[in-house]
Design an enzyme around this catalytic site. Structure first.
Site, mmCIF file in Angstrom:
data_model
loop_
_atom_site.group_PDB
_atom_site.id
_atom_site.type_symbol
_atom_site.label_atom_id
_atom_site.label_comp_id
_atom_site.label_asym_id
_atom_site.label_seq_id
_atom_site.Cartn_x
_atom_site.Cartn_y
_atom_site.Cartn_z
ATOM 1 N N CYS A 251 7.521 2.312 3.004
ATOM 2 C CA CYS A 251 6.537 2.749 2.886
ATOM 3 C C CYS A 251 6.504 3.397 1.689
ATOM 4 O O CYS A 251 5.047 3.527 0.363
ATOM 5 C CB CYS A 251 5.915 3.466 3.942
ATOM 6 N N GLU B 140 9.612 13.045 11.697
ATOM 7 C CA GLU B 140 9.453 12.475 10.525
ATOM 8 C C GLU B 140 7.806 13.723 9.943
ATOM 9 O O GLU B 140 7.007 12.864 9.833
ATOM 10 C CB GLU B 140 8.314 11.185 10.070
HETATM 11 O O1 FUB Z 1 4.664 3.875 9.663
HETATM 12 C C1 FUB Z 1 4.437 3.700 8.848
HETATM 13 C C2 FUB Z 1 5.164 4.713 7.740
HETATM 14 O O2 FUB Z 1 6.175 4.256 8.002
HETATM 15 C C3 FUB Z 1 4.825 5.547 8.013
HETATM 16 O O3 FUB Z 1 4.005 6.572 7.011
HETATM 17 C C4 FUB Z 1 5.843 6.694 7.104
HETATM 18 O O4 FUB Z 1 6.050 7.752 7.530
HETATM 19 C C5 FUB Z 1 6.870 5.341 7.807
HETATM 20 O O5 FUB Z 1 7.805 6.250 9.459
HETATM 21 ZN ZN ZN Z 2 7.209 6.703 2.925
#
Ligand code: FUB
Ligand code: ZN
Length: 679
Positions: free
Chosen positions: A440, A344
């Site tokens: 999230c 990500e």
């Molecule tokens: O790891 C917590 C949240 O979930 C992150 O900010 C997002 O990118 C997702 O991976």
């Molecule tokens: Zn998110």
């Protein structure tokens, strides 16, 4: 750092939103998103990915009750790893165990933050009662020592703070703090704030400088900026110290995370090991935005906030460099960041693929957090320009126009067939989803929309900076007396803005308005007070005058259609054109333009105009341009390749809609960038 040049974001409660566009978005959050998300957190939405968030808090309460009842006969769970995401063996039969992702608690904290902001703008006794009840559950889940993370409470507290790198305890703390502050500011109730302080105190007793403490810091940043906010709300310097420790310790050698994960130590370039967590170098030595994009911008926002509080020039310089790294080399035209789904993460410079983009909604939100904090440090319109771009494009695209479904990933080109058939694009959804196991983004959107007033302005003692033109009323205290500001705006589709200023402070002649001239604006007109004495600096027009009661200023930031190209080093979009108007980025959808959008072309000097259009009740000007369509028929014999010939085009009308409105009419192809054909 010249502290007197610093300004501050205004608290949400100080800015009353009076804006057609944003009032409607806030209504959606209030009427659709908040109730919907409450159901999602309680797993009451059929067909949606389960959350288990409130289940976990309730299970932790049951565990606390058992401990109370059984006293010395109580045997706490001994830690056993049950996976980063744990699903029940039988979904119909949940045990008093932890389910979902390890950071599931944070979804409640973001929800309660959104509730707080909503209550500020729109009091609602029923919602407040639901929130109060939920807060009681969370408070009852807290451990007697203040610890509060249901993953370890339920899985075994003997391993608390042993995997800061991966297991998000401090991420949950950060979200708890931010949610608790919002709810406190909305209602004056400090129950959750006390819970947050107790957990922060517990963390401060175990982590930081000092004997017996671990020198650990968050694997997923956010606690840094949250603790600074807690410091400012409570005045307790221990929260400032913990945040400062987290920021200063990150990336120092020996790497703290190596002590947790010695098995990962490998010979060779060891910085790669921690760039995902931005822990590869001490933060002041970091020059390139790397790793997980959300983590990165949350960290940079915390660094910028600390730079302001500590008047730390070296930290500010690092923030400037990282800002440029993102916005000059690693940001999509939509304000999306994160070029690759692997980790990500940010990719390498100028690598901005359209159809495999990650561009997570949370990452664009984090970019807004970063921009807002940079604006406090230095009023330079470059920060507000990016903030505005991210807001109206990469962030808003995360939510359906009816507020009922969400994107996590915000691609710039989609072919639904590819999403279904190509594993490389499996992360890209062609339509928004009701919910996510890792949810999230939706509550992050809700809290950002609810707190939008915070990003519209910053203020110093003698100057109010207008960054985003969002219709609103506010009152400020200045040394010369009160200032009342009434701003009305038709953004994002019409650049007319009217500003009325009154009050003793404004009449004194010692107070200034600093108006951002948007980077997209080539021409602005004004009427009302004279701008002859106004001074332009770093994209802001400073007006210092003694305002009289009935005076006003009207500005028209002319919104022309702009045909944009990228830096030639961006391979993906070389030879392509994107359409913008004002702060809004547009896209083509199959629904309006037929299949095979890649066959369409546009000239850099194409004739284009706007036409009223609407999708799902959202009214906006569509951009209609005369473009081209490649007419060449596929080879009769079905051959994939043939001798190149000159391409034939026929003129066609192309209809562009705002990027954030795409995929609200079912699954279809979409593209932001169009082939360039200069005739
Ligand atoms: O790891 C917590 C949240 O979930 C992150 O900010 C997002 O990118 C997702 O991976
Ligand atoms: Zn998110």
């Amino acid at each position: 750092m010249e502290q007197n040049k610093c300004s501050r974001m205004l608290p949400v409660q100080q800015v009353k939103i009076e804006d057609a566009f944003w009032k409607e978005k806030q209504r959606l959050v209030r009427e659709e998103v908040i109730p919907y998300q409450w159901k999602a957190l309680n797993d009451q939405i059929s067909g949606a990915a389960p959350s288990f968030c409130m289940h976990n808090f309730r299970a932790a309460v049951h565990l606390n009750n058992r401990r109370e009842q059984q006293k010395e006969n109580f045997h706490p769970p001994v830690y056993s790893y049950r996976g980063f995401e744990r699903l029940p063996e039988n979904p119909g039969e949940l045990k008093d165990e932890f389910y979902g992702f390890v950071f599931q608690d944070s979804d409640f904290y973001k929800w309660i933050e959104a509730v707080g902001y909503s209550l500020i703008q729109h009091p609602d006794a029923e919602l407040e009662a639901t929130a109060d009840e939920a807060i009681e559950i969370v408070a009852a889940a807290q451990q007697p020592n203040g610890y509060l993370d249901t993953y370890y409470i339920l899985n075994g507290q003997d391993q608390i703070f042993t995997n800061l790198r991966d297991f998000h305890e401090l991420y949950c703390l950060g979200h708890l703090i931010e949610g608790a502050i919002a709810y406190y500011q909305a209602t004056g109730k400090d129950r959750l704030l006390q819970v947050a302080c107790r957990y922060a105190d517990y963390a401060a007793s175990k982590l930081g400088d000092g004997e017996g403490k671990k020198r650990g810091y968050p694997g997923h940043e956010i606690a840094e900026m949250a603790l600074l906010q807690l410091y400012e709300v409570t005045g307790e310097t221990r929260y400032l110290e913990l945040s400062r420790f987290f920021i200063n310790e990150r990336g120092r050698r020996p790497y703290y995370f190596d002590s947790e994960h010695p098995e990962d130590i490998k010979p060779g370039d060891d910085s790669i090991r921690y760039s995902y967590h931005q822990a590869h170098l001490p933060v002041r030595e970091q020059t390139e935005a790397v790793g997980h994009a959300v983590r990165a911008v949350y960290l940079y926002a915390g660094m910028a906030e600390l730079a302001r509080i500590d008047r730390d020039d070296s930290l500010l310089q690092a923030c400037r460099t990282l800002w440029d790294s993102i916005t000059q080399r690693k940001m999509y035209i939509t304000g999306g960041i994160g070029g690759t789904h692997i980790g990500e993460s940010f990719s390498f410079d100028y690598d901005l693929p359209s159809d495999t983009a990650y561009a997570e909604t949370c990452a664009s939100i984090g970019l807004i957090f970063f921009a807002g904090r940079m604006l406090q440090l230095e009023a330079d319109a470059k920060y507000a320009d990016v903030m505005e771009t991210a807001l109206y494009n990469g962030v808003l695209s995360g939510m359906a126009l009816d507020g009922k479904s969400f994107f996590y990933v915000n691609p710039l080109a989609v072919d639904p067939v590819a999403c279904h058939k190509d594993e490389r694009k499996a992360h890209v959804q062609p339509v928004r989803q009701k919910w996510f196991g890792c949810a999230c983004c939706p509550p992050n959107l809700a809290r950002l929309i609810g707190s939008i007033g915070r990003y519209a302005y910053t203020a110093s003692e003698d100057t109010l900076y207008l960054h985003l033109y969002i219709g609103s009323d506010l009152k400020l205290s200045t040394p010369e007396g009160e200032v009342h500001v009434q701003l009305r705006s038709h953004f994002p589709y019409n650049g007319t803005v009217s500003i009325r200023v009154s009050g003793e402070g404004a009449a004194s002649g010692k107070w200034s308005l600093a108006l951002r001239i948007p980077g997209w604006c080539r021409e602005y007109k004004s009427c009302g007070i004279s701008l002859d004495d106004a001074r332009l600096e770093n994209g802001y027009l400073y007006i210092t005058r003694a305002w009289k009661e009935d005076e006003f200023l009207e500005l028209d930031f002319v919104m022309n259609i702009r045909l944009m190209q990228s830096n030639p080093l961006v391979r993906e979009t070389a030879g392509q054109i994107a359409v913008t108007r004002g702060p809004v980025v547009y896209c083509l959808e199959e629904r309006d333009n037929g299949k095979n959008l890649h066959l369409l072309a546009l000239s850099a000097n194409a004739k284009a105009h706007i036409e009223p259009f609407s999708i799902e009740g959202e009214k906006f000007p569509a951009v209609v341009a005369i473009g081209w369509k490649e007419t060449e028929e596929p080879d009769q014999a079905g051959r994939l390749y043939r001798t190149a010939r000159s391409v034939e085009y026929e003129p066609v009308e192309l209809k562009f809609v705002p990027y954030y409105t795409w995929a609200n009419r079912g699954e279809n192809e979409m593209t932001v960038w169009v082939r360039r054909r200069d005739s």
